[in-house]
Design an enzyme around this catalytic site. Sequence first.
Site, mmCIF file in Angstrom:
data_model
loop_
_atom_site.group_PDB
_atom_site.id
_atom_site.type_symbol
_atom_site.label_atom_id
_atom_site.label_comp_id
_atom_site.label_asym_id
_atom_site.label_seq_id
_atom_site.Cartn_x
_atom_site.Cartn_y
_atom_site.Cartn_z
ATOM 1 N N LYS A 160 0.931 -1.206 -0.251
ATOM 2 C CA LYS A 160 0.107 0.030 0.087
ATOM 3 C C LYS A 160 0.935 1.138 -0.048
ATOM 4 C CE LYS A 160 -2.684 1.765 3.509
ATOM 5 N NZ LYS A 160 -3.866 2.020 4.400
ATOM 6 N N ARG A 187 -10.930 -1.656 6.705
ATOM 7 C CA ARG A 187 -9.886 -2.554 7.337
ATOM 8 C C ARG A 187 -9.686 -2.247 8.602
ATOM 9 N NH1 ARG A 187 -5.186 0.159 8.796
ATOM 10 N NH2 ARG A 187 -3.558 -0.213 7.387
ATOM 11 N N HIS A 220 -13.025 11.244 10.294
ATOM 12 C CA HIS A 220 -13.492 10.453 9.114
ATOM 13 C C HIS A 220 -13.550 8.962 9.310
ATOM 14 C CE1 HIS A 220 -13.422 9.239 5.098
ATOM 15 N NE2 HIS A 220 -12.643 8.227 5.122
ATOM 16 N N GLN A 221 -12.598 8.305 10.345
ATOM 17 C CA GLN A 221 -12.536 6.851 10.494
ATOM 18 C C GLN A 221 -13.962 6.531 11.576
ATOM 19 O OE1 GLN A 221 -10.629 4.949 8.923
ATOM 20 N NE2 GLN A 221 -9.340 6.493 7.964
ATOM 21 N N SER A 233 -6.458 11.896 16.255
ATOM 22 C CA SER A 233 -5.024 12.103 16.071
ATOM 23 C C SER A 233 -4.317 12.934 17.334
ATOM 24 C CB SER A 233 -4.834 13.023 14.891
ATOM 25 O OG SER A 233 -5.989 13.938 14.740
ATOM 26 N N MET A 254 -7.233 3.085 18.516
ATOM 27 C CA MET A 254 -6.889 2.827 17.056
ATOM 28 C C MET A 254 -5.983 4.106 16.439
ATOM 29 S SD MET A 254 -8.150 -0.281 16.501
ATOM 30 C CE MET A 254 -7.935 -0.454 15.028
ATOM 31 N N GLY A 255 -6.165 5.005 17.043
ATOM 32 C CA GLY A 255 -5.571 6.336 16.623
ATOM 33 C C GLY A 255 -4.198 6.354 16.567
ATOM 34 N N THR A 256 -3.484 5.699 17.539
ATOM 35 C CA THR A 256 -2.160 6.052 17.726
ATOM 36 C C THR A 256 -1.338 4.966 16.716
ATOM 37 O OG1 THR A 256 -2.280 6.533 19.986
ATOM 38 C CG2 THR A 256 -0.188 5.999 19.189
ATOM 39 N N GLY A 281 -4.415 -1.089 18.156
ATOM 40 C CA GLY A 281 -4.353 -1.514 16.614
ATOM 41 C C GLY A 281 -3.646 -0.559 15.955
HETATM 42 P P1 NAD Z 1 -9.768 12.944 11.191
HETATM 43 O O1 NAD Z 1 -8.596 13.873 11.297
HETATM 44 O O2 NAD Z 1 -10.826 12.758 10.461
HETATM 45 O O3 NAD Z 1 -10.278 12.862 12.753
HETATM 46 C C1 NAD Z 1 -9.493 13.029 13.675
HETATM 47 C C2 NAD Z 1 -10.259 13.372 14.932
HETATM 48 O O4 NAD Z 1 -9.507 13.412 16.265
HETATM 49 C C3 NAD Z 1 -11.111 14.623 15.030
HETATM 50 O O5 NAD Z 1 -12.445 14.247 15.203
HETATM 51 C C4 NAD Z 1 -10.474 15.445 15.876
HETATM 52 O O6 NAD Z 1 -11.325 16.524 16.505
HETATM 53 C C5 NAD Z 1 -9.923 14.534 17.008
HETATM 54 N N1 NAD Z 1 -8.677 15.298 17.575
HETATM 55 C C6 NAD Z 1 -7.492 15.660 16.839
HETATM 56 N N2 NAD Z 1 -6.821 16.202 17.906
HETATM 57 C C7 NAD Z 1 -7.256 15.881 19.004
HETATM 58 C C8 NAD Z 1 -6.706 15.963 20.247
HETATM 59 N N3 NAD Z 1 -5.598 16.559 20.444
HETATM 60 N N4 NAD Z 1 -7.527 15.431 21.200
HETATM 61 C C9 NAD Z 1 -8.712 14.740 21.015
HETATM 62 N N5 NAD Z 1 -9.075 14.624 19.713
HETATM 63 C C10 NAD Z 1 -8.437 15.174 18.886
HETATM 64 O O7 NAD Z 1 -8.626 11.606 11.163
HETATM 65 P P2 NAD Z 1 -9.342 9.965 10.779
HETATM 66 O O8 NAD Z 1 -8.975 9.760 9.330
HETATM 67 O O9 NAD Z 1 -10.421 9.897 11.437
HETATM 68 O O10 NAD Z 1 -8.140 9.279 11.601
HETATM 69 C C11 NAD Z 1 -8.046 9.580 13.033
HETATM 70 C C12 NAD Z 1 -6.662 8.531 13.694
HETATM 71 O O11 NAD Z 1 -6.887 7.580 13.182
HETATM 72 C C13 NAD Z 1 -5.473 9.289 13.042
HETATM 73 O O12 NAD Z 1 -4.415 9.525 13.979
HETATM 74 C C14 NAD Z 1 -5.080 8.330 11.762
HETATM 75 O O13 NAD Z 1 -3.732 8.422 11.541
HETATM 76 C C15 NAD Z 1 -5.332 7.070 12.568
HETATM 77 N N6 NAD Z 1 -5.668 5.931 11.717
HETATM 78 C C16 NAD Z 1 -5.162 4.520 12.247
HETATM 79 C C17 NAD Z 1 -5.475 3.811 11.487
HETATM 80 C C18 NAD Z 1 -5.024 2.144 12.100
HETATM 81 O O14 NAD Z 1 -4.875 1.289 11.328
HETATM 82 N N7 NAD Z 1 -4.557 2.110 13.475
HETATM 83 C C19 NAD Z 1 -5.822 3.709 10.333
HETATM 84 C C20 NAD Z 1 -6.253 4.738 9.698
HETATM 85 C C21 NAD Z 1 -6.116 5.860 10.568
#
Ligand code: NAD
Length: 321
Positions: free
Chosen positions: A67, A110, A137-138, A199, A219-221, A292
């Site tokens: 990817k 996924r 978004h996620q 994020s 899942m975010g980290t 994750g």
């Molecule tokens: P996004 O930018 O659409 O949403 C991020 C969300 O986090 C927003 O709702 C925002 O308000 C919130 N946010 C931002 N900073 C913050 C903070 N300091 N404290 C609390 N909330 C905060 O992003 P997304 O596409 O939804 O992705 C979210 C996270 O998931 C990203 O960090 C991305 O890299 C990660 N991600 C992980 C995987 C995985 O496989 N684990 C896959 C895709 C994305």
Amino acid sequence: MIIVTEAMCEKIISRSDAFKSVESVFSAMARGDAWNFPVVREAIGYADALYGFKSGFDRAGLSLGVKSGGYWPGNMKKGLTNHQSTIFLFDPDTGQLKALVGGNYLTAIRTAASSSVSIAHLARKDSSVLGMVGAGHQSTFQLQAALEQRAFKKVVAWDIHMDNVSRLRDIAEKNEVEFQAVDREQLGEQADVIITITSAHEPLLMKEWIKPGTHIACMGTDTKGKQELDPELVASASVFTDEIAQSISIGEAQHAVAAGLITAADITAIGDVINAVHQGRSSDKEITLFDGTGVGLQDIAVASVAATLAEERGLAEKVEL
Ligand code: NAD
């Protein structure tokens, strides 16, 4: 080779396809039948973009691929999503390019499948309240997939920008589940299962706010420096992950490891639970945590299913290289 567009992926890949392929590749990884290659992620010094590759080979499913993509922060203004990716699948017998598959929708589905697999295997069966930390978004993909894993009666949600949680309210209502916007302490008090998908770069949930018996899918980290949980909370939980090497380097466990609270030996691959090598949750009081981090093999697994289905249904465009 064939081309499978984003629109085709949305049409042909169901949440259940994504769940089965992610569960199966986590199982293969834990058996040593599938492995991820080192991740490349670089700032390209243009458009503030981060660009990289995640690749791997699944010898059990015979899927080989990469990817490629990353994060372009200016895309939103252009009407595009900031995360952009494409998956390339190769024939493991010849090395020839087999398919080019749009990776944006597949990344979301996924990633949702990954937390869902953790809920299916680790959350208490009687979990009734689902907590969502993050409403970007996620998050909508995460919520919809999680609602299918347990008979949740209520969703509680928090985001640093509380306006965002309306998109989670819409999904809860569509699923006829009660919804409440809450602060983080209330979320910990109520939730049996929590998904964090922000994020953030600092702890959002503290140890003392979380009930015994909770399952957290963090899942975010997915990058060095990102953080969503109090390291003391991580240390008090039984920690599971998609890939241990990523969990301690770019996943949530990086902080508890750096603080000397846990080591890699304290973390279990979720594939071992799927393969019944590890019992998973050991009591109704235990806090389980799924870190994750997101591995290339998840993308390759769902892209392989998309390519097969698109070809079977005569949807994919065939191109000679
Ligand atoms: P996004 O930018 O659409 O949403 C991020 C969300 O986090 C927003 O709702 C925002 O308000 C919130 N946010 C931002 N900073 C913050 C903070 N300091 N404290 C609390 N909330 C905060 O992003 P997304 O596409 O939804 O992705 C979210 C996270 O998931 C990203 O960090 C991305 O890299 C990660 N991600 C992980 C995987 C995985 O496989 N684990 C896959 C895709 C994305």
